[in-house]
Design a protein around this motif. Structure first.
Motif, PDB file in Angstrom:
ATOM      1  N   SER A  26       9.425  -6.524  -8.026  1.00 26.41           N
ATOM      2  CA  SER A  26       9.583  -5.108  -7.670  1.00 26.41           C
ATOM      3  C   SER A  26       9.295  -4.950  -6.178  1.00 26.41           C
ATOM      4  N   VAL A  27       9.614  -3.800  -5.642  1.00 30.98           N
ATOM      5  CA  VAL A  27       9.347  -3.529  -4.231  1.00 30.98           C
ATOM      6  C   VAL A  27       7.854  -3.679  -3.955  1.00 30.98           C
ATOM      7  N   ARG A  28       7.005  -3.130  -4.814  1.00 32.23           N
ATOM      8  CA  ARG A  28       5.557  -3.207  -4.606  1.00 32.23           C
ATOM      9  C   ARG A  28       5.060  -4.651  -4.712  1.00 32.23           C
ATOM     10  N   GLU A  29       5.613  -5.416  -5.646  1.00 32.37           N
ATOM     11  CA  GLU A  29       5.227  -6.819  -5.764  1.00 32.37           C
ATOM     12  C   GLU A  29       5.610  -7.590  -4.504  1.00 32.37           C
ATOM     13  N   ARG A  30       6.731  -7.255  -3.926  1.00 35.16           N
ATOM     14  CA  ARG A  30       7.152  -7.906  -2.686  1.00 35.16           C
ATOM     15  C   ARG A  30       6.221  -7.527  -1.533  1.00 35.16           C
ATOM     16  N   HIS A  59      -0.572  -6.978  -9.757  1.00 33.72           N
ATOM     17  CA  HIS A  59       0.637  -7.381  -9.037  1.00 33.72           C
ATOM     18  C   HIS A  59       0.620  -8.875  -8.733  1.00 33.72           C
ATOM     19  N   ARG A  62       1.603 -10.729 -11.859  1.00 33.67           N
ATOM     20  CA  ARG A  62       3.040 -10.619 -12.118  1.00 33.67           C
ATOM     21  C   ARG A  62       3.850 -11.466 -11.130  1.00 33.67           C
ATOM     22  N   LYS A  66       6.434 -14.293 -12.278  1.00 34.96           N
ATOM     23  CA  LYS A  66       7.854 -14.223 -11.940  1.00 34.96           C
ATOM     24  C   LYS A  66       8.310 -15.364 -11.035  1.00 34.96           C
TER      25      LYS A  66
END
Length: 101
Positions: A26-30, A59, A62, A66
């Motif tokens: 996700s954007v936040r994970e990035r 995060h 995750r 991923k």
């Protein structure tokens, strides 16, 4: 000895392309990943993103899942062996629009 001897050691199993795995984030994970790769600790990331430490820990978990890595060392090794493939800042940093008006 046969002339068609396999190379030793055998090549490692090739997991999905790094770019493919990064696309799952996700954007936040990035955003969290970027901070991790810059060497920031969980608390500093939480403060920078205005979220709780628990949220950053979630995060991070995750991201490891991923990207198919089990540790922070594996995460760094993944990016060291793959260079910056798929990690171009313009591809995953959120676009912040001006609220002037």
């Amino acid at each position: 000895m046969p002339s068609s001897a396999a190379a030793w050691p055998p090549p490692p199993h090739s997991p999905p392309d790094l770019a493919e795995r990064l696309a799952l984030l996700s954007v936040r994970e990035r955003e969290v990943l970027e901070h991790i790769l810059e060497g920031r600790q969980t608390r500093a990331i939480a403060e920078a993103l205005c979220v709780s430490v628990k949220t950053v820990e979630f995060h991070r978990s995750r991201i490891r899942e991923k990207l198919q890595v089990g540790s922070l060392a594996e995460l760094f090794r993944l990016f060291m062996t793959n260079g910056e493939q798929g990690l171009r800042r313009d591809e995953f940093s959120p676009v912040v629009e001006s609220r002037e008006g």
